[in-house]
Design an enzyme around this catalytic site. Structure first.
Site, PDB file in Angstrom:
ATOM      1  CG  ASP A   5      -2.009  -1.045   1.152  1.00 25.99           C
ATOM      2  OD1 ASP A   5      -2.387  -1.416   0.029  1.00 25.99           O
ATOM      3  OD2 ASP A   5      -2.456  -1.506   2.214  1.00 25.99           O
ATOM      4  CB  THR A  53      18.624   6.677 -22.875  1.00 27.37           C
ATOM      5  OG1 THR A  53      19.539   5.596 -23.130  1.00 27.37           O
ATOM      6  CG2 THR A  53      19.083   7.425 -21.645  1.00 27.37           C
TER       7      THR A  53
END
EC number: 2.7.1.11
Length: 751
Positions: free
Chosen positions: A237, A601
């Site tokens: 959570d 990238t």
């Protein structure tokens, strides 16, 4: 080189290599580089007020940092081999399970053994600590092999009522003292960590009672005079204050996004609306980041209940989305979603509302415990490993006066924070929500949570602005440059929509600088980028062409399309192209416009950012492949795989994948190696084949050495391993660039 020394050296390499942990020196250098490429700051608007907040460098959300991540020098590396001699460490997992717990357990065991300490598993959480016997067993190096890729917790977890009573804690203390254990690493949520702190505060009294009852001797009591506690937060959570991410959260997001992507295809086919309910009884993090990553039409979270007339707003937004040509709607609901009066908002309530008012074919999917299961993501494996290393160091450095601490993640750095201050802040969030003080609850969740919320509201604007054409504030163009990276499309979507919200005219450029020179430019509206978040590659097209040879044509098109700002999304070529544009300003005044570069990238080899768009997805692709290869090797026995990864001259992918996949070695450009190093690694694998772990995994960065190629290393291992092990090689190639983005990438991109 002993296997323990070999593996810890590898751990250290992972943490130190390529600036994986920020240092004052590297941060300064990166900042100065990136500032050259940002000529004009973005306009300040009220909706972005939270995006520029900064922390005190000595605190995390106001909680004081006790110590930052432990990074070894070569001298400290050798000194660490005696740091744990005469000491014993126990590790347990408690509460709900979370992917990545096994990585943390593995790191605690192996680093503990490397330092000379004895390490014990405590099976079944606190219940095993209370019951003792075979539930507390000494761990070995081989006992944590093949744990990294497993979800859940191999040593088990259980809710324990006995430990809540003093009698239960007395039995637990007896079991630890009899084994000489004075260091305890607890992996769990705030309840588990609170229990550990209570145990530590009572330790002296518990020993006194045990001694009076004749269950331990005075000598045993003296040897175990104090107990060190370190906590690691394992919770899908992400509901613990003081840390940016908890162990298991990223993997849960992966499960959710996989399901959302699958549902999207069927929803488009039948023009359906889907309501997806995700976990988060008291915290809306999973729902919020899922909505950011998939571009959901609406999200319900407990920290920020919708306005009183939310039903009308929701139906209007869904209707307008369909009017703009969309064939589906996605609504994300946290299981703890409520309105401002505290009344629950359920997925069935939302479905009935949409069906009744709009007549849309609407389906509900409740994800449930599928979010807890499955293979942990690369991020969670690395996070668990780094936190496990830091936990051992914190335990072995502990004194009677050292406060119980929790290892947290701040930015890209592991830090030690006082345990109970973090627990108290977490409880304060719950109290604020119970008191209907939702603004306070949002602030207590931390800057990252608030940033995500503000960005989501910006990107899911209720009424998308209409382009004003020539009367717009500015005309901004966006393009992709260099090799494709997963997440580029999401970055374009964010750029387009933020630009439109600010009243700008936004243009998209196809095929990078080449397209800018040829005039392959068109205007993008709000719907133009709809549905782009989950798609891999580059929908605009991307090329490695640099602008220097086309300054004249580029300048002409900048004038023709009245481009006043440029957003360049890409890797090294984008950076280089940006610098060339700056140089071209001496010859062409049209190039004197502000522009910004967004790092994208898979190699993660550009300055100015800890993470670049696409790197996380590539890393997960490599890990998935390595998991399958290891499974094959485990079945055939006595087999070593050499895997070549992308990265150019940057060893980020090889190094991090090596840690996440449990590789025996990773050859990278940044750490030169010789034939003697290769020989040592072969000898290590020969020794390993004599143990119960009869397999090997070696990663090689594609340009780590021009002479020691993948073929050379494969042939060397094949020759030296004759009669002992077989060798195989795999070159992963462009499959590392092709998949749709991961949740972590989506969060970074949207921000």
């Amino acid at each position: 080189m002993h296997k323990e020394e070999f593996h810890l050296k590898f751990f250290t390499c992972v943490i130190q290599s390529r600036g994986l942990v920020r240092t004052p020196q590297s941060t300064g250098g990166e900042a100065s580089t990136s500032s050259m490429l940002i000529q004009k700051p973005p306009p300040e608007i009220d909706n972005m007020k939270y995006l520029h907040a900064t922390d005190d460098p000595d605190t995390v959300e106001g909680i004081p940092i006790l110590k930052t991540e432990w990074i070894m020098t070569h001298e400290e590396h050798h000194a660490a081999k005696t740091l744990g001699i005469g000491k014993a460490i126990a590790v347990l997992t408690s509460g709900g399970d979370a992917q990545g717990m096994n990585a943390a357990v593995r790191a605690v065991v192996r680093v503990g053994i490397f330092t000379g300490a004895r390490v014990f598993f405590v099976h079944e959480g606190y219940q095993g600590l209370v019951d003792g016997g075979d539930n507390i067993r000494e761990a070995t190096w081989e006992s944590v092999s093949m744990m990294l890729q497993l979800g859940g917790t191999v040593i088990g977890s259980a809710r324990c009522k006995d430990f809540r009573e003093r009698e239960g804690r007395l039995r637990a203390a007896h079991n630890l003292v009899k084994r000489g254990i004075t260091n305890l690493c607890v992996i769990g949520g705030d309840g588990s960590l609170t229990g550990a702190d209570t145990f530590r505060s009572e330790w002296s009294d518990l020993l006194s009672d045990l001694q009076k009852a004749g269950k331990i001797t005075a000598e045993e009591a003296t040897k175990s005079s104090y107990l060190n506690i370190v906590g690691l937060v394992g919770s899908i959570d992400n509901d613990f204050c003081g840390t940016d991410m908890t162990i298991g959260t990223d993997s849960a997001l992966h499960r959710i996004i996989e399901i959302v992507d699958a549902i999207t295809t069927t929803a488009q086919s039948h023009q359906r609306t889907f309501v997806l309910e995700v976990m988060g009884r008291h915290c809306g993090y999973l729902a919020l980041v899922t909505s950011l990553s998939c571009g959901a039409d609406w999200v319900f979270i407990p920290e920020c209940p919708p306005d009183d007339d939310w039903e009308e707003h929701l139906c209007r937004r869904l209707s307008e989305t369909r009017t703009r040509g969309s064939r589906l709607n996605i609504i994300i609901v946290a299981e703890g979603a409520i309105d401002k009066t505290g009344k629950p908002i359920t997925s069935e309530d939302i479905k009935n509302l949409v069906v009744k008012r709009l007549g849309y074919d609407t389906r509900v999917t409740v994800l449930g415990h599928v979010q807890r299961g499955g293979t942990p993501s690369a991020f969670d494996r690395i996070l668990g490993s780094r936190m496990g290393v830091e936990a051992v160091m914190a335990l072995l450095e502990g004194t009677p006066d050292t406060p119980a601490c929790v290892v947290s993640l701040s930015g890209n750095q592991a830090v030690r924070l006082p345990l109970m201050e973090c627990v108290q802040m977490t409880k304060d969030v719950t109290k604020a929500m119970n008191d209907r003080k939702f603004d306070e609850a949002m602030k207590l969740r931390g800057r990252s949570f608030m940033n995500n919320w503000e960005v989501y509201k910006l990107l899911a604007h209720v009424r998308p602005p209409v382009s004003k054409g020539p009367s717009s504030i500015h005309t901004v163009a966006v393009m992709n440059v260099g090799a494709p990276a997963a997440g580029m499309n999401a970055a374009v979507r964010s750029t387009v929509r933020i630009g439109l919200i600010q009243g700008n005219r936004v243009l998209v450029v196809h095929d990078g600088f080449e397209g800018l020179a040829k005039g392959q430019i068109e205007e993008a509206g709000w719907s133009y980028v709809g549905g782009w978040t989950g798609q891999g590659g580059s929908k605009l097209g991307t090329k490695r062409t640099l602008p220097k040879k086309s300054f004249e044509q580029i300048s002409a098109n900048i004038t023709k399309f009245n481009i006043q700002g440029l957003v360049i999304i890409g890797g090294f070529e984008a950076y280089t192209g940006g610098l060339e544009l700056m140089e071209g300003r001496k010859l062409f005044d049209e190039l004197c416009i502000p522009f910004v570069v967004i790092p994208a990238t898979v190699s993660n080899n550009v300055p100015g950012s800890d993470f670049s768009v696409g790197a996380d997805t590539a890393l997960n692709t490599i890990c998935t492949t390595c998991d399958r290869i290891k499974q094959s090797a485990a079945g055939t026995k006595r087999r070593v795989f050499i895997i070549e990864t992308m990265g150019g001259y940057c060893g980020y992918l090889a190094t991090m994948a090596g840690l996440a996949a449990g590789a025996d070695a990773a050859y990278i450009f940044e750490e030169p190696f010789t034939i003697r190093d290769l020989q040592a690694n072969v000898e290590h694998l020969v020794h390993k084949m004599k143990t119960t772990v009869k397999r090997g995994l070696v990663l090689r960065n594609e340009k780590c050495n021009e002479n020691y190629t993948t073929d050379f290393i494969f042939n060397l291992y094949s020759e030296e391993g004759k009669g002992i092990f077989d060798s195989r090689k795999n070159v992963l190639g462009h499959m590392q660039q092709t998949f749709a983005k991961c949740p972590l990438g989506g969060k970074i991109i949207s921000s």
